[in-house]
Design a protein around this motif. Structure first.
Motif, PDB file in Angstrom:
ATOM      1  N   PRO A 101       0.804  -1.223   0.000  1.00 27.25           N
ATOM      2  CA  PRO A 101       0.000   0.000   0.000  1.00 27.25           C
ATOM      3  C   PRO A 101       0.843   1.284   0.000  1.00 27.25           C
ATOM      4  O   PRO A 101       0.400   2.326  -0.468  1.00 27.25           O
ATOM      5  CB  PRO A 101      -0.820  -0.084   1.283  1.00 27.25           C
ATOM      6  CG  PRO A 101      -0.778  -1.497   1.691  1.00 27.25           C
ATOM      7  CD  PRO A 101       0.478  -2.073   1.133  1.00 27.25           C
ATOM      8  N   MET A 102       2.068   1.182   0.494  1.00 26.84           N
ATOM      9  CA  MET A 102       2.951   2.352   0.514  1.00 26.84           C
ATOM     10  C   MET A 102       3.192   2.866  -0.908  1.00 26.84           C
ATOM     11  O   MET A 102       3.341   4.060  -1.126  1.00 26.84           O
ATOM     12  CB  MET A 102       4.276   1.991   1.185  1.00 26.84           C
ATOM     13  CG  MET A 102       5.262   3.121   1.241  1.00 26.84           C
ATOM     14  SD  MET A 102       4.679   4.502   2.200  1.00 26.84           S
ATOM     15  CE  MET A 102       5.052   3.913   3.810  1.00 26.84           C
ATOM     16  N   LEU A 105       0.337   5.075  -1.688  1.00 28.65           N
ATOM     17  CA  LEU A 105       0.457   6.301  -0.901  1.00 28.65           C
ATOM     18  C   LEU A 105       1.492   7.258  -1.490  1.00 28.65           C
ATOM     19  O   LEU A 105       1.225   8.443  -1.686  1.00 28.65           O
ATOM     20  CB  LEU A 105       0.826   5.936   0.545  1.00 28.65           C
ATOM     21  CG  LEU A 105       0.954   7.076   1.534  1.00 28.65           C
ATOM     22  CD1 LEU A 105      -0.372   7.799   1.700  1.00 28.65           C
ATOM     23  CD2 LEU A 105       1.429   6.550   2.874  1.00 28.65           C
ATOM     24  N   VAL A 130      -8.339  -0.513   0.470  1.00 23.57           N
ATOM     25  CA  VAL A 130      -6.932  -0.143   0.678  1.00 23.57           C
ATOM     26  C   VAL A 130      -6.565   0.996  -0.262  1.00 23.57           C
ATOM     27  O   VAL A 130      -5.956   1.988   0.145  1.00 23.57           O
ATOM     28  CB  VAL A 130      -5.998  -1.363   0.462  1.00 23.57           C
ATOM     29  CG1 VAL A 130      -4.539  -0.949   0.453  1.00 23.57           C
ATOM     30  CG2 VAL A 130      -6.250  -2.413   1.538  1.00 23.57           C
ATOM     31  N   TRP A 134      -5.525   4.846   1.181  1.00 22.11           N
ATOM     32  CA  TRP A 134      -4.223   5.440   0.898  1.00 22.11           C
ATOM     33  C   TRP A 134      -4.319   6.562  -0.135  1.00 22.11           C
ATOM     34  O   TRP A 134      -3.504   7.483  -0.121  1.00 22.11           O
ATOM     35  CB  TRP A 134      -3.215   4.369   0.494  1.00 22.11           C
ATOM     36  CG  TRP A 134      -2.948   3.439   1.639  1.00 22.11           C
ATOM     37  CD1 TRP A 134      -3.257   2.121   1.711  1.00 22.11           C
ATOM     38  CD2 TRP A 134      -2.361   3.780   2.903  1.00 22.11           C
ATOM     39  NE1 TRP A 134      -2.894   1.608   2.944  1.00 22.11           N
ATOM     40  CE2 TRP A 134      -2.342   2.610   3.691  1.00 22.11           C
ATOM     41  CE3 TRP A 134      -1.856   4.951   3.452  1.00 22.11           C
ATOM     42  CZ2 TRP A 134      -1.826   2.583   4.985  1.00 22.11           C
ATOM     43  CZ3 TRP A 134      -1.339   4.922   4.749  1.00 22.11           C
ATOM     44  CH2 TRP A 134      -1.342   3.752   5.493  1.00 22.11           C
ATOM     45  N   SER A 135      -5.331   6.501  -0.994  1.00 19.94           N
ATOM     46  CA  SER A 135      -5.551   7.607  -1.944  1.00 19.94           C
ATOM     47  C   SER A 135      -6.007   8.858  -1.206  1.00 19.94           C
ATOM     48  O   SER A 135      -5.542   9.963  -1.504  1.00 19.94           O
ATOM     49  CB  SER A 135      -6.600   7.213  -2.987  1.00 19.94           C
ATOM     50  OG  SER A 135      -6.122   6.183  -3.819  1.00 19.94           O
ATOM     51  N   ILE A 137      -5.397   9.661   1.879  1.00 22.58           N
ATOM     52  CA  ILE A 137      -4.264  10.206   2.636  1.00 22.58           C
ATOM     53  C   ILE A 137      -3.249  10.876   1.702  1.00 22.58           C
ATOM     54  O   ILE A 137      -2.865  12.022   1.916  1.00 22.58           O
ATOM     55  CB  ILE A 137      -3.586   9.094   3.478  1.00 22.58           C
ATOM     56  CG1 ILE A 137      -4.544   8.593   4.564  1.00 22.58           C
ATOM     57  CG2 ILE A 137      -2.296   9.613   4.108  1.00 22.58           C
ATOM     58  CD1 ILE A 137      -4.110   7.314   5.250  1.00 22.58           C
ATOM     59  N   GLY A 138      -2.834  10.174   0.658  1.00 22.12           N
ATOM     60  CA  GLY A 138      -1.802  10.706  -0.239  1.00 22.12           C
ATOM     61  C   GLY A 138      -2.263  11.893  -1.064  1.00 22.12           C
ATOM     62  O   GLY A 138      -1.596  12.928  -1.121  1.00 22.12           O
ATOM     63  N   SER A 173       6.940  12.776   1.154  1.00 22.76           N
ATOM     64  CA  SER A 173       6.943  11.307   1.034  1.00 22.76           C
ATOM     65  C   SER A 173       7.686  10.666   2.194  1.00 22.76           C
ATOM     66  O   SER A 173       7.267   9.627   2.712  1.00 22.76           O
ATOM     67  CB  SER A 173       7.594  10.881  -0.283  1.00 22.76           C
ATOM     68  OG  SER A 173       6.857  11.364  -1.363  1.00 22.76           O
ATOM     69  N   ILE A 176       5.415  10.859   5.174  1.00 31.73           N
ATOM     70  CA  ILE A 176       4.346   9.875   5.011  1.00 31.73           C
ATOM     71  C   ILE A 176       4.882   8.461   5.273  1.00 31.73           C
ATOM     72  O   ILE A 176       4.246   7.656   5.960  1.00 31.73           O
ATOM     73  CB  ILE A 176       3.703   9.986   3.612  1.00 31.73           C
ATOM     74  CG1 ILE A 176       2.882  11.281   3.520  1.00 31.73           C
ATOM     75  CG2 ILE A 176       2.826   8.783   3.313  1.00 31.73           C
ATOM     76  CD1 ILE A 176       2.397  11.617   2.126  1.00 31.73           C
ATOM     77  N   TYR A 180       3.707   5.909   8.132  1.00 31.36           N
ATOM     78  CA  TYR A 180       3.247   4.566   7.774  1.00 31.36           C
ATOM     79  C   TYR A 180       3.997   3.503   8.573  1.00 31.36           C
ATOM     80  O   TYR A 180       3.396   2.555   9.092  1.00 31.36           O
ATOM     81  CB  TYR A 180       3.419   4.337   6.268  1.00 31.36           C
ATOM     82  CG  TYR A 180       3.015   2.959   5.822  1.00 31.36           C
ATOM     83  CD1 TYR A 180       1.675   2.609   5.708  1.00 31.36           C
ATOM     84  CD2 TYR A 180       3.973   1.994   5.515  1.00 31.36           C
ATOM     85  CE1 TYR A 180       1.297   1.351   5.293  1.00 31.36           C
ATOM     86  CE2 TYR A 180       3.607   0.728   5.092  1.00 31.36           C
ATOM     87  CZ  TYR A 180       2.261   0.408   4.988  1.00 31.36           C
ATOM     88  OH  TYR A 180       1.898  -0.841   4.580  1.00 31.36           O
TER      89      TYR A 180
END
Length: 193
Positions: A101-102, A105, A130, A134-135, A137-138, A173, A176, A180
């Motif tokens: 998932p990172m 992100l 998922v 993460w979308s 958040i990112g 990044s 983040i 994470y």
């Protein structure tokens, strides 16, 4: 090609919020123009509404990511080959296998073509929830950061973002990624109890 993209940007700008919504949605699934090219000038010309624009951009981008996921799930790898080379597809595969998932992100926050990751998420059967989490958040971090810079710098925000965007995304990044990792450590500790 760049002249045609500029004409499309100008045309979308005429539609204001709807143009912003469209380009944000499309960028996450099939379109080559990132929403920043509309978000930044719209935010600078309407600083009292820039946070609202960042919200619209985030929501539309996440909806576009869901659409990209469905494209990947239904049409598979051949559609991805229309966008990027097989060599780049292998790189994306490596990112997904290494970071899970990172990868979503980080691609959501950086200038990496996000649509490639949303489509690949569908191909590789990453759970939709998922991708959505993460979308949010990112993409939210990216667009609200730009909005915050606009609020703080006004008209000077555009050259600042253009000159420092790579540095901003690297720092962002990294933050983040650290968040994470902390999240994963806490999650593992809770599972052990």
């Amino acid at each position: 090609m760049s002249e045609m993209i500029h004409v499309i940007e100008e045309w979308l700008m005429e539609y204001g919020v709807w143009g912003l919504f469209f380009v944000s949605f499309a960028d996450s699934s099939f379109f080559p123009i990132p929403p920043d090219v509309l978000l930044i000038p719209m935010g600078i010309s309407n600083p009292d509404r820039v946070l609202w624009f960042a919200f619209i951009t985030t929501v539309a981008s996440v909806l576009g990511a869901i659409f990209g996921w469905f494209i990947g799930k239904k049409l598979g790898r051949p559609v991805l080959r229309l966008i990027i080379s097989e060599e780049k597809i292998k790189k994306v595969e490596d990112y997904f296998s290494k970071y899970g998932p990172m990868a979503i992100l980080i691609s959501a926050f950086t200038p990496i073509p996000y649509k490639v990751f949303t489509i690949f998420a569908g191909i590789s059967k990453i759970p939709l929830r998922v991708l959505v989490i993460w979308s949010i958040i990112g993409r939210g971090a990216r667009f609200f950061l730009e909005a915050t810079i606009i609020v703080m710098l006004g008209a000077k925000a555009k050259p600042f973002i253009e000159e420092n965007f790579s540095l901003i995304t690297i720092i962002g990044s990294t933050l983040i990624a650290v968040a994470y990792i902390i999240y994963m450590i806490i999650r593992k500790k809770k599972k052990k109890k």
